[in-house]
Every structure is written in C-alpha cells, then in structure tokens.
Design an enzyme around this catalytic site. Structure first.
Site, mmCIF file in Angstrom:
data_model
loop_
_atom_site.group_PDB
_atom_site.id
_atom_site.type_symbol
_atom_site.label_atom_id
_atom_site.label_comp_id
_atom_site.label_asym_id
_atom_site.label_seq_id
_atom_site.Cartn_x
_atom_site.Cartn_y
_atom_site.Cartn_z
ATOM 1 N N ASP A 25 26.150 -30.491 -46.524
ATOM 2 C CA ASP A 25 25.415 -31.452 -47.362
ATOM 3 C C ASP A 25 25.835 -31.358 -48.826
ATOM 4 O O ASP A 25 25.006 -31.479 -49.725
ATOM 5 C CB ASP A 25 23.900 -31.270 -47.225
ATOM 6 C CG ASP A 25 23.145 -32.489 -47.774
ATOM 7 O OD1 ASP A 25 23.727 -33.582 -47.801
ATOM 8 O OD2 ASP A 25 21.979 -32.330 -48.197
ATOM 9 N N HIS A 64 24.211 -36.383 -48.899
ATOM 10 C CA HIS A 64 23.322 -37.480 -48.533
ATOM 11 C C HIS A 64 22.961 -38.377 -49.713
ATOM 12 O O HIS A 64 22.449 -39.481 -49.520
ATOM 13 C CB HIS A 64 22.055 -36.955 -47.832
ATOM 14 C CG HIS A 64 21.062 -36.291 -48.732
ATOM 15 N ND1 HIS A 64 20.956 -34.920 -48.857
ATOM 16 C CD2 HIS A 64 20.106 -36.801 -49.551
ATOM 17 C CE1 HIS A 64 19.983 -34.624 -49.691
ATOM 18 N NE2 HIS A 64 19.450 -35.751 -50.135
ATOM 19 N N SER A 98 17.381 -34.128 -55.231
ATOM 20 C CA SER A 98 18.509 -33.726 -54.393
ATOM 21 C C SER A 98 19.813 -33.727 -55.187
ATOM 22 O O SER A 98 20.152 -34.712 -55.844
ATOM 23 C CB SER A 98 18.650 -34.674 -53.199
ATOM 24 O OG SER A 98 17.569 -34.534 -52.321
#
Length: 382
Positions: A139, A106, A223
C-alpha cells in the site's frame, strides 16, 4: 412587700416577632442598597469595566514540544487529490529526497490508468504530479510533483527503534482539512493489518502490513501522511483506521485505532520504486495451510496451484523446514494467524535473518532463515 406589683419582661412570642421584623427590614434595606450601588443611568452596563490588557511578549515553544515539532514537519507534508472521470480519492503525502512524494497506493490508484493527480503544499501552492511507481502489496506509492516550490524534505527515522508508549504526532489532511496535527502514543507494534480488498474481487492484491498502532486521531484523508516521533522524524506512513464495523477502509471517523506502515519498510519500497519502478517482495518460500486453526501457522501438507508446500531451494527449505511443520514464533513473536506471518515477512528487507521456532511431531525446533526477494516481481500498471 404586700401591695407592690412585680414588673415582668416581654414574653417569648413577642421577642420572636421582633426578631422577624428586624430580619425583614434588614433584608429589604440590603436589597435596596445593592440596587442603588449597581444601577447606572437606569441600565446594567458599566462604562468603566475592563478585563485588563492583553499579555504581551513572544510566546516561545520548545523545539521538542508538539508545536515545535509540528512547525518543522508541516512544510514537508502535502495534500493529494487523485482521480479519473469515474472515481477519485484524497489523501496526504510527504516530500523526500530529490522532490519525490511518498503516499499510499490507495490514494493514487484511481489515477493510475487515466486520470490526474494534484498536489497542494503547505503554502497553498498547487501543481500536477505523475506516478513513479506503486506497490499494492505494501500500500505504498511514490509520485513526482512538477514543482516543489522550495519545500524542504522530511527527515526519516528508524522504525526498529520505536517502542510502545513513545509519543507520536500524525500530520495530514483528514476530510480535506489540510495541515491537521493530532497527537498520541504508539499503542502496539507488529499489528497485522490487511489494507485493500482481500475478498478477491479487486484487480489489485490486498496489502499485508505489520503495522505500528497508534491512538493519535487518524481519519479519512490522513492516508499517506507521516507519523512522526518527538524529534520530528518519520517513523511510519498513516494508512488505515479501525472502525466499530471492523472495516479498515470504512469512511467512519477515528476511534483511537490507527495503523501506520513502518518507515524502514517504506524507505526500502520507495527506493525500489524510484530505482526500478517496482518493489521487491520478501518471501521465505512456503505455502500456508489456510484451513489450519490451531496454535501458530501450519505449512501446507500438499501442493497448491502447482506450488510445493516448501520450496526446496528457498530459504525455509534450506533451513530444514518441511511440509506440515507448524511455525510458532518469528523472532520471539508468537504468531496468531497466517496474515500475521505474511505481514511480518513482507516487512523484512531481503537479506534479513529471522529466527523461526516451529513444531514437528510434537517437538519444538528452531531455525535461522534468510529472507529473499521474489525473483519475478511484477510492477503494477501506472
């Protein structure tokens, strides 16, 4: 003797009055003395005042201390900006063997079709990067910077050896603040997390993660950064945070609930993406009953979208599972829902053997199932 007068001392009232006068005089003299001692040329400064010299000597840090671990790991962590004309994202990543960088899907998805990725290293040098491969289902993504400027590769650990209570360090660029280090512990393991859009409105599938939960502060921008153990080895990839709104992708700050993809799964997916451009998807060949709300997870009783509840030639079918069976445990872990089962299966490498406890006709049974890879994994466009 008659005619003599008797002498008498001062009365009680007079003695109290004298005592009060003495106290007032003493207080006044004390105040005057303090003023005379503290005044200096008519102001409150003291030209001779000093707090002493600054301590000298090197401040050493043990290699296994938080500063020691951070000093070793920080050079391998990068900050990432990715986007196109219409959207963008920021995040973190870390350098692995041969100059590749691991991050979250992402983080770089916005630049997949048309866009640009910029990578900034710990020494503040920047370069462009290209996408090697992406796997929305986990992810995870791998990118390749044009330059690495002599940056050392990070050390990967073994997430199967992680236990609840282990000290951990999260490193990344929360809110664009590069090189940020936070500490905490492993709060839980095998925590089922759905990262991405599970509403069906996105063109990409959601990621089902059997995550490492930590209370180390993780915020937007962390992230893709590493979660490392006390030896500086990566045990997970920071990927999601929980918020009070229960959204795993909200831009709110940390409330002490962060989630990381285990590094053993990361290692496998990264190897697949670098070798073939696509990641293998682990499965056991069953379709779940999404309407079931009882204990465990039930296999569907009827075919769904052309798929049989149990693939007769798949791992579950070969192990004896049938339509309508209720799966209670995987490797001793009691299942809460179907998302947890999916996340656990996807975290296993193809060829792994798992023990399944299931119920049929009110009788508990067990079976050993060998996880396999999906025959036709489709790479995400990049």
């Amino acid at each position: 003797m008659q005619g003599q007068t008797q002498r008498r001392g001062p009365g009680t009232g007079a003695m109290v009055a004298v005592a009060l006068i003495i106290a007032v005089v003493a207080s006044t003299l004390g105040s005057v003395g303090t003023y005379l001692l503290t005044r200096s040329s008519g102001n409150a400064t003291d030209p001779s005042y000093s707090l002493g010299p600054v301590p000298t000597g090197a401040a050493s840090r043990a290699p296994d201390s938080v500063p020691g671990v951070a000093a070793r790991v920080l050079p391998s962590v990068v900050s990432i900006e990715a986007g196109s004309a219409s959207e963008g994202a920021t995040g973190s990543g870390f350098l692995i063997k041969n100059g590749y960088v691991v991050t979250n899907n992402h983080v770089v998805a916005a630049a997949a079709s048309s866009g640009e990725i910029r990578v900034m290293f710990n020494n503040r040098k920047t370069t462009s990067a290209r996408i090697v491969g992406r796997d929305p289902g986990s992810d995870l993504a791998v990118i390749k910077p044009e330059e690495t400027f002599g940056t050392p590769e990070i050390t990967l650990g073994n997430s199967d050896q992680v236990v609840v209570g282990d000290p951990v360090i999260a490193i990344g660029s929360p809110l664009g603040l590069t090189g940020t280090v936070t500490t905490g512990i492993v709060s839980s393991l095998n925590r089922p997390v759905i990262a991405g859009d599970d509403t069906g409105t996105s063109s990409e599938e959601p990621a089902y993660i059997s995550a490492i939960q930590t209370d180390a502060a993780i915020n937007p921008g962390n992230s893709g950064g590493p979660l490392v153990n006390g030896r500086g080895e990566v045990i997970g990839v920071n990927s999601a945070i929980a918020t009070l709104s229960r959204s795993m992708n909200s831009q709110s700050g940390s409330i002490g609930l962060g989630f990381a993809i285990p590094v053993n799964q990361t290692r496998r997916v990264a190897e697949d993406l670098i070798s073939t451009g696509k990641a293998r998807r682990s499965k056991i060949g069953i379709v779940l009953d999404k309407e079931y709300r009882g204990q465990g997870v039930r296999i569907a009783s009827e075919p769904s979208q052309g798929q049989q509840p149990v693939d007769a030639n798949g791992p579950a079918g070969k192990a004896g599972l049938k339509a309508g069976d209720v799966i209670l445990e995987i490797d001793g872990l009691a299942l809460q829902d179907g998302n947890e089962l999916i996340a656990l299966i996807r975290s296993k490498a193809p060829g792994s053997k798992i023990t399944i406890k299931y119920q049929r006709s009110n009788q508990e049974r067990s079976a050993t199932v060998t996880v396999v890879a999906d025959d036709t994994p489709a790479p995400s466009p990049s």
